[in-house]
Enzyme design. Structure first.
Site, short mmCIF file in Angstrom:
data_model
loop_
_atom_site.label_atom_id
_atom_site.label_comp_id
_atom_site.label_asym_id
_atom_site.label_seq_id
_atom_site.Cartn_x
_atom_site.Cartn_y
_atom_site.Cartn_z
N ASP A 12 -46.35 -9.68 75.77
CA ASP A 12 -46.13 -9.31 74.36
C ASP A 12 -47.37 -9.48 73.49
O ASP A 12 -47.66 -8.67 72.61
CB ASP A 12 -45.04 -10.19 73.73
CG ASP A 12 -43.66 -9.94 74.29
OD1 ASP A 12 -43.48 -8.96 75.03
OD2 ASP A 12 -42.76 -10.74 73.97
N ARG A 21 -55.28 -4.36 64.98
CA ARG A 21 -56.28 -3.38 64.61
C ARG A 21 -55.71 -1.98 64.41
O ARG A 21 -56.42 -1.06 64.07
CB ARG A 21 -57.35 -3.31 65.71
CG ARG A 21 -58.52 -4.23 65.48
CD ARG A 21 -59.31 -3.76 64.27
NE ARG A 21 -60.40 -4.67 63.94
CZ ARG A 21 -61.64 -4.51 64.38
NH1 ARG A 21 -61.96 -3.53 65.17
NH2 ARG A 21 -62.56 -5.36 64.02
N HIS A 46 -40.74 -8.19 75.45
CA HIS A 46 -39.68 -8.29 74.43
C HIS A 46 -39.88 -7.19 73.39
O HIS A 46 -40.85 -7.23 72.63
CB HIS A 46 -39.76 -9.68 73.79
CG HIS A 46 -38.67 -9.97 72.80
ND1 HIS A 46 -38.61 -11.17 72.13
CD2 HIS A 46 -37.61 -9.25 72.37
CE1 HIS A 46 -37.56 -11.18 71.31
NE2 HIS A 46 -36.94 -10.00 71.44
N HIS A 199 -40.57 -20.51 77.71
CA HIS A 199 -40.93 -20.70 76.30
C HIS A 199 -41.83 -21.90 76.14
O HIS A 199 -41.44 -23.02 76.45
CB HIS A 199 -39.73 -20.82 75.35
CG HIS A 199 -40.06 -20.27 73.99
ND1 HIS A 199 -40.79 -20.96 73.07
CD2 HIS A 199 -39.81 -19.07 73.45
CE1 HIS A 199 -40.96 -20.21 71.99
NE2 HIS A 199 -40.38 -19.05 72.20
N1 PXP Z 1 -38.69 -16.48 77.78
C1 PXP Z 1 -38.08 -16.00 76.67
C2 PXP Z 1 -36.62 -15.70 76.74
C3 PXP Z 1 -38.80 -15.76 75.49
O1 PXP Z 1 -38.18 -15.29 74.40
C4 PXP Z 1 -40.19 -15.98 75.49
C5 PXP Z 1 -41.00 -15.66 74.26
O2 PXP Z 1 -41.00 -14.30 74.04
C6 PXP Z 1 -40.78 -16.46 76.67
C7 PXP Z 1 -40.01 -16.73 77.79
C8 PXP Z 1 -42.26 -16.74 76.74
O3 PXP Z 1 -42.56 -17.78 75.87
P1 PXP Z 1 -44.09 -18.11 75.57
O4 PXP Z 1 -44.70 -16.87 75.01
O5 PXP Z 1 -44.00 -19.23 74.60
O6 PXP Z 1 -44.69 -18.50 76.89
#
Ligand code: PXP
Length: 253
Positions: A12, A21, A46, A199
């Site tokens: 992402d 940019r 995402h 996360h």
């Molecule tokens: N898993 C889920 C369900 C998430 O929402 C996210 C963040 O988009 C991630 C993993 C990855 O988290 P991070 O970017 O903090 O490593």
């Protein structure tokens, strides 16, 4: 012998950088291709309602790339009719259902599958009926794991953010957060759910999370993309994989 541990790389924030940019560089699709070449097992993206990073065209291109490479796309999505239609149109390997509020900086907590049952369960049923593996992103909570199972989800992804934040801040609550992740992972597996975690994971927290034997997949984004500014994406992924493998062995891929 522990089950192998897969690494899903969330790209992402390559799109965040691109969008800063308003150009088409750097490309999250190129990042996905490099991540796979560097040893990622799959790619997570995402598509937020506000399209602040990943856009519809990115999902089209990522789906094509990963189909060609024979690797899984984990499509993270809010539980909305729009996202459900996009998931059904793309048929990703997996859909990870997450809560989403427009004003949040990142996904702040797990889905509440108990309060949201009436709204979420039919979406789980329809995605699963289409052959998409459904994962529910939940806090380390036994009742939430049971609710995911009752709805027919095949996977739960445990939210590791509170544990990772506590480690970074040197907060003594870290041990308690880790204990709750361990207990929830064991219970989810006992219920017959596949267990993922994600996360906030970085080099300092990946070892303890990888040591939870029921966890078979980590999804890591922000830290890896940030670290790739310093190390390069392949080296950041290699270092993460090395730490995972020290605890669990390779992915077999
Ligand atoms: N898993 C889920 C369900 C998430 O929402 C996210 C963040 O988009 C991630 C993993 C990855 O988290 P991070 O970017 O903090 O490593």
């Amino acid at each position: 012998m522990n089950a192998p541990l897969r690494l899903g790389v969330n790209i992402d924030h390559v799109a965040t950088l691109r969008n800063a940019r308003g150009s088409d560089y750097p490309s999250p699709v190129r990042a996905a291709e490099m991540a796979i070449a560097a040893g990622a097992d799959g790619i997570t993206a995402h598509l937020r309602e506000d399209r602040r990073h990943i856009r519809d065209g990115d999902i089209d291109a990522l789906a094509l790339l990963l189909r060609r490479l024979g690797r899984p796309l984990n499509f993270e999505m809010a539980v909305t009719a729009e996202m459900e239609a996009i998931a059904l149109a793309h048929q990703p390997h997996a859909a990870c259902l997450v809560p989403e509020r427009r004003e949040e900086v990142t996904t702040e907590g797990g889905l509440d599958l108990i309060k949201g049952r009436a709204h979420i369960a039919p979406v789980v049923t329809r995605l699963a009926a289409a052959g998409i593996r459904v994962s529910c992103f939940i806090d380390a909570d036994l009742d939430q794991a049971a609710a995911a199972k009752a709805m027919g989800a095949q996977v739960v992804e445990l939210h590791t953010g509170a544990y990772c934040d506590a480690v970074r801040e040197g907060d003594p609550s870290a041990a308690g957060h880790l204990g709750r992740l361990q207990t929830a992972a064991a219970e989810a597996e006992r219920l017959g759910l596949e267990v993922h975690a994600g996360h906030g994971i970085d080099f300092a927290t990946v070892t303890a999370i990888s040591a939870i034997p029921q966890v078979v997949e980590l999804n890591i984004g922000h830290f890896l993309i940030g670290e790739s500014v310093f190390l390069g994406l392949p080296a950041a992924i290699t270092q993460m994989r090395t730490l995972m493998n020290q605890v669990r062995g390779g992915s077999g891929s």
